[in-house]
Design an enzyme around this catalytic site. Structure first.
Site, mmCIF file in Angstrom:
data_model
loop_
_atom_site.group_PDB
_atom_site.id
_atom_site.type_symbol
_atom_site.label_atom_id
_atom_site.label_comp_id
_atom_site.label_asym_id
_atom_site.label_seq_id
_atom_site.Cartn_x
_atom_site.Cartn_y
_atom_site.Cartn_z
ATOM 1 N N SER A 323 8.518 -26.304 53.764
ATOM 2 C CA SER A 323 6.788 -26.362 53.904
ATOM 3 C C SER A 323 6.683 -26.699 55.425
ATOM 4 C CB SER A 323 5.911 -27.959 53.264
ATOM 5 O OG SER A 323 6.848 -28.533 53.728
ATOM 6 N N CYS A 324 5.291 -26.584 55.238
ATOM 7 C CA CYS A 324 4.652 -26.796 57.092
ATOM 8 C C CYS A 324 4.554 -28.535 57.158
ATOM 9 C CB CYS A 324 3.801 -26.690 57.287
ATOM 10 S SG CYS A 324 3.380 -24.357 57.500
ATOM 11 N N ASP A 325 5.317 -29.496 56.721
ATOM 12 C CA ASP A 325 5.002 -30.829 57.394
ATOM 13 C C ASP A 325 6.360 -30.967 57.488
ATOM 14 O OD1 ASP A 325 4.905 -33.737 56.520
ATOM 15 O OD2 ASP A 325 2.887 -32.981 54.257
ATOM 16 N N SER A 326 5.392 -32.187 58.373
ATOM 17 C CA SER A 326 7.062 -32.492 58.883
ATOM 18 C C SER A 326 7.562 -33.947 58.775
ATOM 19 C CB SER A 326 6.495 -33.177 60.420
ATOM 20 O OG SER A 326 5.881 -33.868 59.888
ATOM 21 N N ASN A 362 1.783 -26.202 49.664
ATOM 22 C CA ASN A 362 2.209 -25.722 50.156
ATOM 23 C C ASN A 362 2.485 -24.062 50.047
ATOM 24 O OD1 ASN A 362 3.253 -26.010 54.067
ATOM 25 N ND2 ASN A 362 1.512 -24.495 53.147
#
Ligand SMILES: *Cc1c(COP(=O)(O)O)cnc(C)c1O
Length: 372
Positions: A323-326, A362
């Protein structure tokens, strides 16, 4: 244990070689499940095992466990619905969530479930109204030190309140019959059971003075599995627990509610490496299962063991999800030979609290489960 894992890996590799499913997916090995079920509770006199469904509620997993005739610990209408679908008898279910939804409570009573946990006056009133005359047991608060996933702050009461609650339950027409606790999940500190059982003994003695006989002790879950660190094995834990129980609870029914220990070791995640990068002096590996779609517990400190099929140079890797979440970083400093992008990565001991936590955040899919 070693042998068992090798045999399981043979079956896993064979399955992968003969199937063509999109990654990520979770393989659950039936032989390991069977072995765990036969092992757990074996060392504890008068014991019955109720699998904590939240660890892995996959219907095929539950179907298989049902065939092995284990009991089930459930907490919600959703878990009940799956077991109903499998025609599990209500006598083989208990419910240890101390605060239940109204819908669940009504459906559980309607289905005929007899055992209910509680740890507050408000819940006693709820039970008296919706589950009149049922058998109830009070949840004690006990130390969770040394467990990787502590559960003690949300639930449980101290000794004196436990006795008051049992009395109140009796007054309200319920049948107070037992005590429960949870030492924390993935608990490798055997002393926690010792302290917990001793606290339960004190409740039992005080309750008896008030005319309430404790006939059941539910020692909850918490048995650990081997991720990376060595943990005491089930046999050793049960031997210690059993000797304390023999002293304090000789003629009491003992319930055990393992979740992780039943399904954890039986599961292998099959994931694909979707990218590699060097950021500063850190090597990053991106894979298609992450914190949001299966590896949530990595955030709480669970460290998994990974296998890649590569003879490349060994390096330390930071492993991240898709996913694009850090927030979606699974592990750091993992030593692995450098794999190719597109190749598979296996994640061991992934049967418990993985898919059951997963979301489609996501747009990444929740991994399918296959029994092998
Ligand atoms: C989650 C839970 C369990 C199972 O715990 P494990 O650590 O997975 O064995 C057992 N009982 C209750 C009440 C639970 O909430």
């Amino acid at each position: 244990m070693k042998k068992q894992r090798e045999k399981m890996m043979d079956r896993v590799l064979n399955w992968i070689a003969t199937h063509d499913d999109d990654t990520p997916f979770l393989l659950i090995d039936k032989e390991v499940l069977k072995e765990k079920v036969s092992q757990i509770g074996k060392g504890i006199n008068n014991s019955k095992v109720f699998y904590a469904v939240k660890a892995n509620p996959d219907i095929e997993v539950l179907r298989f466990l049902n065939e092995l005739k284990v009991g089930f610990e459930i907490a919600s209408e959703g878990e009940l619905a799956i077991l109903k679908q499998l025609n599990v008898e209500p006598e083989r279910m208990i419910t240890s969530n101390p605060i239940k939804t109204f819908k669940f409570l009504k459906e559980a009573v309607e289905y005929g479930i007899n055992y209910y946990a509680f740890d507050s006056f408000a819940e006693v009133e709820k039970l008296a109204k919706y589950a009149p005359k049922k058998k109830v047991y009070v949840r004690l608060s006990v130390p969770n030190e040394g467990s990787e996933w502590p559960l003690s702050k949300k639930f449980g009461v101290e000794i004196e309140d436990a006795v008051k609650l049992l009395l109140y339950a009796k007054e309200k027409g319920l049948e107070p019959i037992g005590i429960t606790f949870h030492v924390g999940s993935q608990c490798s500190n055997i002393y926690n059971w010792h302290t917990a059982i001793d606290k339960a003994r004190q409740v039992k003695e005080l309750a008896l003075k008030e005319g309430i006989e404790i006939r059941m002790l539910n020692i909850g879950g918490g048995y650990p599995i081997e991720y990376i660190k060595k943990v005491p094995d089930i046999e050793t834990i049960e031997m210690k627990i059993n000797s304390i129980l023999q002293n304090y609870f000789p003629d009491t029914d003992i319930f055990i509610e393992p979740g992780r220990a039943v399904v954890g070791d039986a599961g292998v995640f099959v994931s694909r490496i979707i990218g590699k990068a060097k950021r500063g002096d850190e090597n990053w590996l991106y894979i298609d299962v992450g914190v949001f779609n299966g590896l949530m517990e990595s955030i709480g400190g669970i460290k998994y063991q990974y296998i890649v099929g590569s003879r490349g140079e060994e390096k330390h890797w930071t492993i991240a999800g898709p996913s694009c979440d850090s927030f979606d970083v699974i592990d750091k400093e993992v030593l692995l030979p450098e794999p190719d992008v597109g190749s598979l990565i296996l994640i061991l001991s992934a049967g418990a609290y993985t898919v059951s936590y997963a979301s489609e955040f996501n747009g990444f899919s929740i991994p399918k489960t296959f029994l092998i």
